[in-house]
Scaffold this motif. Structure first.
Motif, PDB file in Angstrom:
ATOM      1  N   GLU A 116       0.818  -1.205   0.000  1.00 47.55           N
ATOM      2  CA  GLU A 116       0.000   0.000   0.000  1.00 47.55           C
ATOM      3  C   GLU A 116       0.859   1.265   0.000  1.00 47.55           C
ATOM      4  OE1 GLU A 116      -3.732   2.078   0.070  1.00 47.55           O
ATOM      5  OE2 GLU A 116      -2.999   0.131  -0.595  1.00 47.55           O
ATOM      6  N   TYR A 117       1.986   1.216   0.692  1.00 48.30           N
ATOM      7  CA  TYR A 117       2.916   2.344   0.749  1.00 48.30           C
ATOM      8  C   TYR A 117       3.354   2.764  -0.647  1.00 48.30           C
ATOM      9  CZ  TYR A 117       7.475   4.574   1.844  1.00 48.30           C
ATOM     10  OH  TYR A 117       8.558   5.414   1.927  1.00 48.30           O
ATOM     11  N   TYR A 118       3.785   1.804  -1.460  1.00 44.22           N
ATOM     12  CA  TYR A 118       4.239   2.129  -2.808  1.00 44.22           C
ATOM     13  C   TYR A 118       3.072   2.413  -3.752  1.00 44.22           C
ATOM     14  CZ  TYR A 118       9.000   1.001  -1.433  1.00 44.22           C
ATOM     15  OH  TYR A 118      10.229   1.020  -0.818  1.00 44.22           O
TER      16      TYR A 118
ATOM     17  N   LYS B 193       0.322   3.959  -3.134  1.00 43.72           N
ATOM     18  CA  LYS B 193      -0.136   5.334  -2.946  1.00 43.72           C
ATOM     19  C   LYS B 193       0.735   6.323  -3.707  1.00 43.72           C
ATOM     20  CE  LYS B 193      -2.395   5.011   1.592  1.00 43.72           C
ATOM     21  NZ  LYS B 193      -2.323   5.449   3.005  1.00 43.72           N
ATOM     22  N   ARG B 194       2.037   6.110  -3.727  1.00 38.51           N
ATOM     23  CA  ARG B 194       2.935   7.034  -4.426  1.00 38.51           C
ATOM     24  C   ARG B 194       2.755   6.916  -5.931  1.00 38.51           C
ATOM     25  NH1 ARG B 194       3.168   6.117   0.994  1.00 38.51           N
ATOM     26  NH2 ARG B 194       4.202   7.890   1.980  1.00 38.51           N
TER      27      ARG B 194
ATOM     28  N   ASP C 234      -0.349   8.788  -6.933  1.00 39.51           N
ATOM     29  CA  ASP C 234      -0.147  10.239  -6.916  1.00 39.51           C
ATOM     30  C   ASP C 234       0.512  10.746  -8.198  1.00 39.51           C
ATOM     31  OD1 ASP C 234      -0.160  12.832  -5.576  1.00 39.51           O
ATOM     32  OD2 ASP C 234       2.005  12.579  -5.326  1.00 39.51           O
TER      33      ASP C 234
ATOM     34  N   LEU D  55       7.950  12.801   0.593  1.00 38.96           N
ATOM     35  CA  LEU D  55       7.081  11.752   0.058  1.00 38.96           C
ATOM     36  C   LEU D  55       6.703  10.724   1.120  1.00 38.96           C
ATOM     37  CD1 LEU D  55       8.106  10.724  -3.558  1.00 38.96           C
ATOM     38  CD2 LEU D  55       5.827  11.196  -2.692  1.00 38.96           C
TER      39      LEU D  55
ATOM     40  N   ASN E 124       3.961  12.800   2.847  1.00 37.27           N
ATOM     41  CA  ASN E 124       2.865  13.211   1.964  1.00 37.27           C
ATOM     42  C   ASN E 124       2.702  12.211   0.817  1.00 37.27           C
ATOM     43  OD1 ASN E 124       2.299  16.314   2.811  1.00 37.27           O
ATOM     44  ND2 ASN E 124       4.502  15.894   2.916  1.00 37.27           N
ATOM     45  N   PRO E 125       1.912  11.175   0.999  1.00 36.45           N
ATOM     46  CA  PRO E 125       1.671  10.233  -0.101  1.00 36.45           C
ATOM     47  C   PRO E 125       1.098  10.929  -1.331  1.00 36.45           C
ATOM     48  CG  PRO E 125       0.800   9.392   1.969  1.00 36.45           C
ATOM     49  CD  PRO E 125       1.179  10.807   2.220  1.00 36.45           C
ATOM     50  N   ASP E 126       0.395  12.037  -1.116  1.00 37.09           N
ATOM     51  CA  ASP E 126      -0.205  12.828  -2.190  1.00 37.09           C
ATOM     52  C   ASP E 126       0.649  14.054  -2.513  1.00 37.09           C
ATOM     53  OD1 ASP E 126      -0.631  14.034   0.263  1.00 37.09           O
ATOM     54  OD2 ASP E 126      -2.668  14.692  -0.207  1.00 37.09           O
ATOM     55  N   TYR E 127       1.960  13.902  -2.455  1.00 32.71           N
ATOM     56  CA  TYR E 127       2.895  15.014  -2.629  1.00 32.71           C
ATOM     57  C   TYR E 127       2.627  15.816  -3.903  1.00 32.71           C
ATOM     58  CZ  TYR E 127       7.328  17.437  -3.443  1.00 32.71           C
ATOM     59  OH  TYR E 127       8.283  18.394  -3.698  1.00 32.71           O
TER      60      TYR E 127
ATOM     61  N   HIS F  14       7.073   9.387  11.428  1.00 30.08           N
ATOM     62  CA  HIS F  14       7.027   8.756  10.120  1.00 30.08           C
ATOM     63  C   HIS F  14       7.903   7.521   9.999  1.00 30.08           C
ATOM     64  CE1 HIS F  14       5.403  12.842   9.055  1.00 30.08           C
ATOM     65  NE2 HIS F  14       4.478  12.029   8.602  1.00 30.08           N
TER      66      HIS F  14
END
Length: 352
Positions: A46-48, A50-51, A54, A323, A326-329, A347
């Motif tokens: 999920e971490y990757y 989300k990026r 974005d 990043l 902010n996953p939505d950077y 974090h």
């Protein structure tokens, strides 16, 4: 879209990769894999994802170790067992489902480790001198390493190539070789950690032999258009280290890169805008001598990244800690929304 960031959000083809933007997620150690198996989990997926969602152009994973002995921190992932490969497949599938591009940073920490982490064996290094300081997130001093024989060196070169092959099986779009920050490849490159008198020692040009062998082996495995190499003066155990003549050193590195045929390089510094010689920054010095692809990194924000991209100093801007927070950077940059500040304690324990 904020017009000042038009270059940052420009689609671009780099090597084999069609990137949605001229941005990259910088590799950042998170230590969220299972410590015993080195297998990543669903939180990492999920971490990757989300990026990628974005719109980050290229995701470069956290360092992924190529063998048990390559490990230098608790909880880091591996890419040398089938179980690890299968775990990463979930990550790459999630990223590709978001039309993202992701490469694995393949890593061997060398002497920056401890036998309790490195499979019960002493760390490996070009020469038998311990690094300064303590193992991150472990707290014990770095062990005195075992000097690698030429047989050991050949075995590790093969491990890099096998890890690159495993990365492709796991669905990655390529690899970055971690040749920076005082880890194994950089230990061979450095006169402070490499005191060898064989063909892997000597002046800087000769000390780069191991790096060139790794690069050649990986390129032969996955192709030059899927291979990126990271290098630096910076070392985790010598944070103030700098080459005596930075431009001459950079020229020597670039000559070595050209010998291998590599086309994409990732000079690494903590302070992107800081001059290091002749009033020029590291990336400006690299650009003076290199007309291939350059990834920029080092505390970049949207404004400094946009400026460097417009000037042609770099081709892709790698963003690090912002990043994580902010996953939505990119969405925030487009909308001129305030970024969440990175807080280490917060974090490091959350996969946001």
């Amino acid at each position: 879209m904020n017009q000042i960031k038009t270059k940052l959000f420009e689609p671009v083809t780099i090597g084999a990769w069609d990137l949605k933007t001229r941005t990259a997620m910088a590799p950042m150690t998170r230590s969220f894999a299972d410590d015993k198996t080195g297998v990543v989990n669903d939180l990492t997926v999920e971490y990757y994802r989300k990026r990628a969602q974005d719109g980050i152009g290229l995701i470069i994973t956290e360092g992924v170790v190529i063998s048990p002995r390559a490990k230098g921190n608790p909880g880091v992932p591996g890419l040398y067992t089938q179980e690890q490969i299968n775990g990463w497949k979930k990550v790459t599938e999630a990223v590709h489902a978001e039309s993202g591009t992701i490469i694995a940073q393949i890593w061997h920490v060398g002497r920056a480790s401890h036998h309790e982490i490195a499979g019960g064996l002493p760390p490996q290094a070009p020469s038998p001198f311990a690094a300064e300081g303590k193992v991150s997130r472990f707290g014990k001093p770095f062990d005195i390493p075992e000097e690698m024989t030429e047989t050991d060196i050949a075995e590790v070169v093969n491990q890099y190539a096998q890890a690159a092959k495993n990365a492709m099986e796991a669905g990655f779009d390529g690899v970055e070789i971690h040749g920076a920050h005082g880890y194994l490849i950089d230990q061979f490159n450095s006169d402070t950690s490499n005191k060898r008198t064989d063909r892997y020692g000597g002046d800087l040009k000769q000390r780069l032999t191991f790096m060139k062998e790794v690069l050649t082996a990986v390129i032969d495995t996955v192709g030059v258009d899927r291979t990126l190499i990271r290098f630096s003066a910076l070392k985790i155990d010598q944070p103030s280290y700098m080459w005596e003549d930075p431009e001459s050193a950079i020229q020597t590195f670039i000559e070595a890169f050209k010998e291998t045929g590599v086309k994409m390089i990732h000079p690494s510094t903590m302070e992107f805008t800081k001059p290091i010689a002749r009033g020029l920054t590291m990336h400006e010095l690299v650009r003076r001598h290199w007309d291939g692809v350059i990834f920029g990194v080092g505390g970049l924000d949207a404004e400094t990244a946009e400026d460097a991209l417009k000037k042609g100093t770099i081709d892709v801007a790698a963003i690090g800690r912002p990043l994580i927070a902010n996953p939505d950077y990119l969405a925030r940059i487009k909308q001129d929304k305030k970024l969440v500040d990175y807080e280490a304690k917060k974090h490091l324990i959350q996969l946001v």
